[in-house]
Write an enzyme that holds these catalytic residues in place. Structure first.
Site, PDB file in Angstrom:
ATOM      1  N   HIS A  55       0.817  -1.208   0.000  1.00 50.27           N
ATOM      2  CA  HIS A  55       0.000   0.000   0.000  1.00 50.27           C
ATOM      3  C   HIS A  55       0.856   1.266   0.000  1.00 50.27           C
ATOM      4  O   HIS A  55       0.513   2.254  -0.649  1.00 50.27           O
ATOM      5  CB  HIS A  55      -0.912   0.000   1.227  1.00 50.27           C
ATOM      6  CG  HIS A  55      -1.823   1.188   1.297  1.00 50.27           C
ATOM      7  ND1 HIS A  55      -2.976   1.292   0.554  1.00 50.27           N
ATOM      8  CD2 HIS A  55      -1.743   2.340   2.015  1.00 50.27           C
ATOM      9  CE1 HIS A  55      -3.562   2.444   0.815  1.00 50.27           C
ATOM     10  NE2 HIS A  55      -2.838   3.104   1.699  1.00 50.27           N
ATOM     11  N   TYR A  58       4.282   0.702  -3.177  1.00 50.91           N
ATOM     12  CA  TYR A  58       3.989   0.422  -4.585  1.00 50.91           C
ATOM     13  C   TYR A  58       5.051  -0.496  -5.205  1.00 50.91           C
ATOM     14  O   TYR A  58       5.414  -0.368  -6.360  1.00 50.91           O
ATOM     15  CB  TYR A  58       3.887   1.725  -5.387  1.00 50.91           C
ATOM     16  CG  TYR A  58       2.712   2.591  -5.001  1.00 50.91           C
ATOM     17  CD1 TYR A  58       1.523   2.511  -5.687  1.00 50.91           C
ATOM     18  CD2 TYR A  58       2.791   3.487  -3.936  1.00 50.91           C
ATOM     19  CE1 TYR A  58       0.425   3.293  -5.336  1.00 50.91           C
ATOM     20  CE2 TYR A  58       1.707   4.266  -3.564  1.00 50.91           C
ATOM     21  CZ  TYR A  58       0.531   4.167  -4.271  1.00 50.91           C
ATOM     22  OH  TYR A  58      -0.548   4.922  -3.915  1.00 50.91           O
ATOM     23  N   HIS A 104     -10.038   2.748   0.123  1.00 49.85           N
ATOM     24  CA  HIS A 104     -10.120   2.276   1.504  1.00 49.85           C
ATOM     25  C   HIS A 104     -10.926   0.990   1.487  1.00 49.85           C
ATOM     26  O   HIS A 104     -11.912   0.839   2.216  1.00 49.85           O
ATOM     27  CB  HIS A 104     -10.747   3.342   2.408  1.00 49.85           C
ATOM     28  CG  HIS A 104      -9.953   3.616   3.642  1.00 49.85           C
ATOM     29  ND1 HIS A 104     -10.485   3.628   4.906  1.00 49.85           N
ATOM     30  CD2 HIS A 104      -8.625   3.872   3.815  1.00 49.85           C
ATOM     31  CE1 HIS A 104      -9.539   3.897   5.787  1.00 49.85           C
ATOM     32  NE2 HIS A 104      -8.403   4.050   5.150  1.00 49.85           N
ATOM     33  N   ASP A 278       0.108  15.059   5.829  1.00 51.46           N
ATOM     34  CA  ASP A 278      -0.946  14.484   6.660  1.00 51.46           C
ATOM     35  C   ASP A 278      -0.503  13.111   7.145  1.00 51.46           C
ATOM     36  O   ASP A 278       0.398  12.496   6.577  1.00 51.46           O
ATOM     37  CB  ASP A 278      -2.252  14.368   5.872  1.00 51.46           C
ATOM     38  CG  ASP A 278      -2.294  13.159   4.979  1.00 51.46           C
ATOM     39  OD1 ASP A 278      -1.458  13.088   4.053  1.00 51.46           O
ATOM     40  OD2 ASP A 278      -3.129  12.268   5.208  1.00 51.46           O
ATOM     41  N   GLU A 322      -2.384   4.308  12.863  1.00 53.26           N
ATOM     42  CA  GLU A 322      -2.981   5.100  11.796  1.00 53.26           C
ATOM     43  C   GLU A 322      -4.190   5.879  12.309  1.00 53.26           C
ATOM     44  O   GLU A 322      -5.164   6.102  11.587  1.00 53.26           O
ATOM     45  CB  GLU A 322      -3.340   4.192  10.615  1.00 53.26           C
ATOM     46  CG  GLU A 322      -2.089   3.595   9.964  1.00 53.26           C
ATOM     47  CD  GLU A 322      -2.360   2.606   8.847  1.00 53.26           C
ATOM     48  OE1 GLU A 322      -3.525   2.448   8.457  1.00 53.26           O
ATOM     49  OE2 GLU A 322      -1.391   1.989   8.367  1.00 53.26           O
ATOM     50  N   SER A 550      -4.484  -0.189  -5.438  1.00 58.89           N
ATOM     51  CA  SER A 550      -4.989  -1.098  -4.416  1.00 58.89           C
ATOM     52  C   SER A 550      -4.917  -2.514  -4.962  1.00 58.89           C
ATOM     53  O   SER A 550      -5.628  -2.852  -5.917  1.00 58.89           O
ATOM     54  CB  SER A 550      -6.431  -0.743  -4.050  1.00 58.89           C
ATOM     55  OG  SER A 550      -6.939  -1.682  -3.115  1.00 58.89           O
TER      56      SER A 550
END
Length: 749
Positions: A55, A58, A104, A278, A322, A550
Site C-alpha cells: 500500500h 507500490y 479504503h 498528513d 494510523e 490497491s
C-alpha cells in the site's frame, strides 16, 4: 521487557525478530539489515514493515506506473504532479485546484462505517496538505451481488460512513458511482476522491528542510486504532472464510477533522509552515520518513512527546498507529509560538516532537534512548521494487471468443419493451437516489451539478462563476474482457462525462483496483491497464497528476475484475453555461452524436438479460472522443444545446430514460436508417452522446458538426409523457419511473 535500542540491536545481531509476522519477505528483511549494517530495532522493523508494504511502497506496481511520468508529458495546466500528496492544476484567474482519488477497500469490508468514513477523512487531509481548502468529495463504490445478504451489511454501513463524515465536514458529495457485481463479494471497493481550491501562491509541499526547524505534530491524540491498518490490510488477500488479518480499523471523528481543516487553513494564511504532511497510511512512520526524505535528509524526533489516547502503547505501536485527524508540520523557530496559538484557538492539540537536523539520518528517541537511526530515503522512497512475472491468462482467448453477438435478441417490439424495463430496473442501471440522498450535495451553496448528472460541478469564484467539474468512471466487465481497452474506456467515459457537462477536461487521477500481484494473470491485467491508461492520456493530452494502487483485492483465489477507476477534472469559465442531462423543454430536437455499431461485449444488456460476460468490449477511438468533447464544450458555451448525456452502460435507451425522468418530459424516437431497433437502443459503442437542441439552433449545430466531421443523426423530439420508439413500442414515464426507482430501496429495505 527492556527497550530495543540502536545500541542494543548492534550488540545482539542474532536476536529473533517477527519480520514475517509483520508482512516482510525474507529477502526484504535481509535488505534492511544490509542498509543498516546491523539488525533493525523493533521500532525500525515496524517502520520498514509498514512503509515497505504494498500500500505504501507500490513495490509491485511502480515499474508500470512510471509510464505515467515518462510517457505522458505535463500540459500547460499542470502545477504539481505525481509524488506529492495530490496533484495540482491551474484553472485560471490565479486559482489552482488539487484533486485525488484513493482506496479504503479492505477496512470497509471489515468495518463498513469507519472504513468508509476514514477513507473520506484521509483523502480530505491529502488535499488539505497541499495548501487547499477542500470543496467537494466523490465516491466510486463497488459491492457484491445486489441481492447477496452481505451486501445488505456492507453497503448501508459504507454509505452511512461516507455521508456521516462528509456531511459533518460540510463538504458536498457531488459524484461517484455504485456498481454491483458478484466478483466484489467479500471485497468491496470503496474509493474516495476530493477536490480542493487555493491560489497559486498557496501551494504547499511535503518536505522537511532547514536545520533547526521544528517538527510539530497536531490534531487528534494517537491511539491504538488502525495499528498497521491500511498498510497491512491493503497488502493482504482475504481468505474465503474472512480476512486474513484483522488489525483495528481506524476510527474517525469528523468534528475533530473540521477543526483541523480550519486551523490548518489559518496557519497557511499566515505562512507559518515550511513543509507539511498528513498522517494517513503508516502514520508517523510515513510522515517523518517522507518529510525527511523529501527535504534535507536529517530529522530528530522525541517519540515520548507524542500525545497519546492510550498510555500503554509501545514505541512500535505509536510509529505504526494510523489514528485519524493528525498532521505533521515543519515550522521555523520564530513561527512556533504563533503556530501553537492558532492550534489552541481551534482547540487542536499541537506538540513540538522534534526538529530538522544537519545530518542525513532520521533519528527517533524514546525517553532519551535512541530507537531509530535510519536513512529516511531507504524507508520512504527506496523500498523494494518487484518485476513481478506476468503473462496473458490461459483463459483470456476463450473469454474473448465467447461473443455476446451470439446471444438471443428480442424478436419484436413487445420483447424489446420488456427488456428495456428489465434493464432500467436492474441494480446497476436503477436510480441510486436511496444512496445519494444520504449525502449533502449542496452544502456551501456552490454545487451546480451533482448526481445523477454526468459530472459533478462546483463554482469556485462567485464573481466570475469560474468552476470545475469532476467525473469518475470504471467498468470492470470491460477490463476483464480486455484490460488495455477497458482502462481506455474508463478514461474515455470520464473525459466524455466532463465534456458533456460543458467543462474542458484538464488532467486525471486514478485508483487502480486489482487482485494479488503474485498472480501472473492479475499482474498481466495490471500491466495492460496501466499501459492502456498511459497511452490514452498521451493521446487525449490529460496528464496523470497522481492516484492510488490497491492490490490484493480478492477472496481466497478469486480476484475481483480488474477495476481501474479514472477521475477526470475539467474547468468551465462560467458555470451558468453548464449542460444538465435533463430533457426539460417540449419540442426540442434530439440528436445522437457519434457512430453506433453492434457492440455488446461486457454490455449491460448481456449482463441483465443473459447473465453473460464474454467477447470484446467496445472499440476505443480517442481521436473521436476528443472531437466529441470539443463539440459538446463549444455547443454548451455558445448556447446551442440545452441538455447532453453521454452514452455508456445500457446504451441509448438508458441515457434517454435518465434524461426523460430527470426532466419529467417524454421523447419520441425514430430508428435511424441502417440500424435495427435493438442495436439502436442497447449498443454500447463508445464516443457517443445524445443532446437536446432548441429548433432555432438546429442549423447552427449541424453546420458546426459537419465542419468538424462529427457524425450526427436526428433521432427524435422531446414530447409527451412516454418514451415511444416509433413502430416498436411505447412506455409511460410513470411506468419507467417505478421500474427505475424501486429496485435499490427494495433490495436494501
Amino acid at each position: 521487557m527492556s527497550l530495543d535500542t540502536v545500541k542494543h540491536a548492534a550488540g545482539t545481531p542474532d536476536a529473533e525478530q517477527p519480520w514475517k509476522e509483520l508482512g516482510l519477505k525474507e529477502d526484504e528483511y535481509a535488505r534492511i539489515r544490509e542498509i543498516l549494517g546491523r539488525r533493525p530495532t523493533g521500532a525500525e522493523l515496524a517502520m520498514y514493515s509498514v512503509m515497505w508494504s504494498e500500500h505504501c511502497s507500490y513495490k509491485s506496481s511502480k515499474v508500470h506506473l512510471k509510464q505515467f511520468g515518462e510517457k505522458v508529458p505535463a500540459n500547460d495546466a499542470m502545477l504539481v504532479g505525481i509524488g506529492e500528496n495530490a496533484g495540482v492544476v491551474d484553472v485560471g484567474q490565479g486559482y489552482a485546484v488539487t484533486f485525488k482519488v484513493e482506496s479504503h477497500n479492505h477496512p470497509s469490508y471489515i468495518e463498513p462505517y469507519q472504513g468508509a468514513a476514514t477513507g473520506i477523512g484521509g483523502i480530505v487531509r491529502d488535499i488539505l496538505a497541499m495548501g487547499a481548502r477542500p470543496i467537494a468529495v466523490v465516491d466510486p463504490l463497488r459491492f457484491g451481488a445486489a441481492d447477496h445478504p452481505d451486501t445488505k451489511r456492507v453497503l448501508p454501513g459504507v454509505v452511512a460512513g461516507i455521508g456521516g463524515y462528509g456531511n459533518c465536514l460540510g463538504l458536498p458529495n457531488i459524484g461517484g458511482e455504485v456498481v454491483f457485481d458478484a466478483c466484489y463479494q467479500g471485497n468491496p471497493l470503496v474509493n474516495a476522491g476530493c477536490i480542493g481550491v487555493m491560489r497559486h501562491e498557496d501551494i504547499h509541499l511535503a518536505q522537511a528542510s532547514g536545520p533547526g526547524n521544528k517538527v510539530i505534530l497536531y490534531g487528534a491524540r494517537t491511539g491504538g486504532d488502525g495499528i498497521g491498518g491500511v498498510s497491512v490490510l491493503a497488502s493482504e488477500t482475504f481468505e474465503s472464510t474472512g480476512p486474513a488479518k484483522r488489525p483495528a480499523v481506524q476510527v474517525g471523528d469528523p468534528f475533530q477533522e473540521k477543526l483541523l481543516i480550519e486551523c490548518t487553513l489559518e496557519i497557511f494564511k499566515e505562512k507559518l509552515v515550511a513543509g507539511i504532511q498528513d498522517l494517513g497510511g503508516a502514520g508517523l512512520s510515513c510522515a517523518t520518513s517522507e518529510l525527511a526524505s523529501a527535504g534535507s535528509g536529517g530529522m530528530r524526533v522525541e517519540l515520548d512527546t507524542v500525545p497519546l489516547r492510550d498510555s500503554s502503547l509501545s514505541p512500535e505501536e505509536i510509529l505504526m498507529s494510523e489514528s485519524q485527524e493528525r498532521m505533521c508540520a515543519i515550522v521555523e523557530p520564530q513561527h512556533v509560538d504563533r503556530f501553537l496559538e492558532i492550534c489552541e484557538k481551534w482547540d487542536v492539540i499541537a506538540t513540538v516532537i522534534g526538529e530538522v537536523t544537519e545530518g542525513s539520518q532520521l533519528e527517533i528517541f524514546w525517553h532519551g534512548e535512541q530507537i531509530v537511526d535510519v536513512p529516511p530515503r531507504s524507508v520512504a522512497h527506496d523500498g523494494p521494487v518487484y518485476h513481478r512475472p506476468f503473462a496473458r491468462p490461459s483463459w483470456q482467448d476463450a473469454l474473448q471468443a465467447d461473443d455476446a453477438g451470439k446471444l438471443a435478441r428480442p424478436a419484436n417490439g413487445a420483447e424489446l419493451r420488456e427488456q428495456v424495463l428489465k434493464l432500467v430496473a436492474s441494480p446497476n442501471q436503477a436510480s441510486k437516489a436511496w444512496i445519494t440522498d444520504q449525502y449533502d450535495r449542496f452544502v456551501q451553496g456552490n454545487t451546480v451539478l451533482a448526481m445523477p448528472e454526468d459530472a459533478g460541478m462546483v463554482r469556485i469564484d462567485a464573481e466570475s462563476n469560474l468552476g470545475v467539474a469532476m467525473a469518475t468512471d470504471g467498468n470492470g466487465r470491460y477490463a476483464k474482457l480486455d484490460p488495455y481497452t477497458g482502462a481506455q474506456l474508463a478514461l474515455a467515459e470520464s473525459y466524455r462525462n466532463v465534456a458533456a457537462s460543458g467543462a474542458k477536461p484538464l488532467a486525471i487521477s486514478d485508483c487502480l483496483n486489482f487482485g494479488s500481484p503474485e498472480d501472473p494473470d492479475v499482474m498481466w491485467q495490471f500491466a495492460e491497464a496501466t499501459r492502456g491508461l498511459a497511452d490514452g492520456c498521451l493521446e487525449l493530452g490529460t496528464p496523470v497528476t497522481g492516484g492510488n494502487v490497491s492490490l490484493y483485492n480478492q477472496t481466497g483465489e478469486t480476484a475481483i475484475h480488474p477495476t481501474p477507476v479514472v477521475a477526470v477534472l475539467g474547468v468551465i469559465d462560467d458555470v451558468n453555461r453548464r449542460t444538465p442531462v435533463a430533457f426539460a423543454e417540449e419540442g426540442q430536437l434530439l440528436y445522437l452524436l457519434g457512430d453506433t455499431t453492434e457492440e455488446f461485449g461486457g454490455s449491460a444488456w448481456s449482463e441483465v438479460v443473459h447473465q453473460h460476460l464474454g467477447g470484446l468490449p467496445p472499440k476505443v477511438d480517442l481521436g473521436r472522443e476528443k472531437l466529441l468533447a470539443e463539440i459538446l464544450i463549444s455547443a454548451s458555451r455558445d448556447g446551442m444545446i440545452d441538455a447532453a448525456h453521454d452514452l455508456s452502460d445500457g446504451g441509448l435507451i438508458q441515457a434517454v430514460t435518465e434524461s426523460c425522468l430527470r426532466g419529467g418530459k417524454g421523447a419520441r424516437l425514430v430508428v435511424p436508417d441502417g440500424l435495427d431497433a435493438f442495436t439502436f437502443l442497447f449498443s454500447e459503442s463508445a464516443g457517443r452522446a445524445v443532446v437536446s437542441i432548441p429548433r432555432s439552433e438546429e442549423l447552427r449545430f449541424n453546420d458546426m458538426c459537419g465542419a468538424r466531421g462529427l457524425p450526427v443523426t436526428r433521432i427524435g423530439v422531446v414530447d409527451g409523457e412516454e418514451i415511444e420508439i416509433q413502430g416498436e413500442f411505447s412506455i409511460p414515464l410513470s411506468e419507467l419511473r417505478t421500474a427505475h426507482e424501486a429496485t435499490i430501496p427494495a433490495l436494501l429495505a
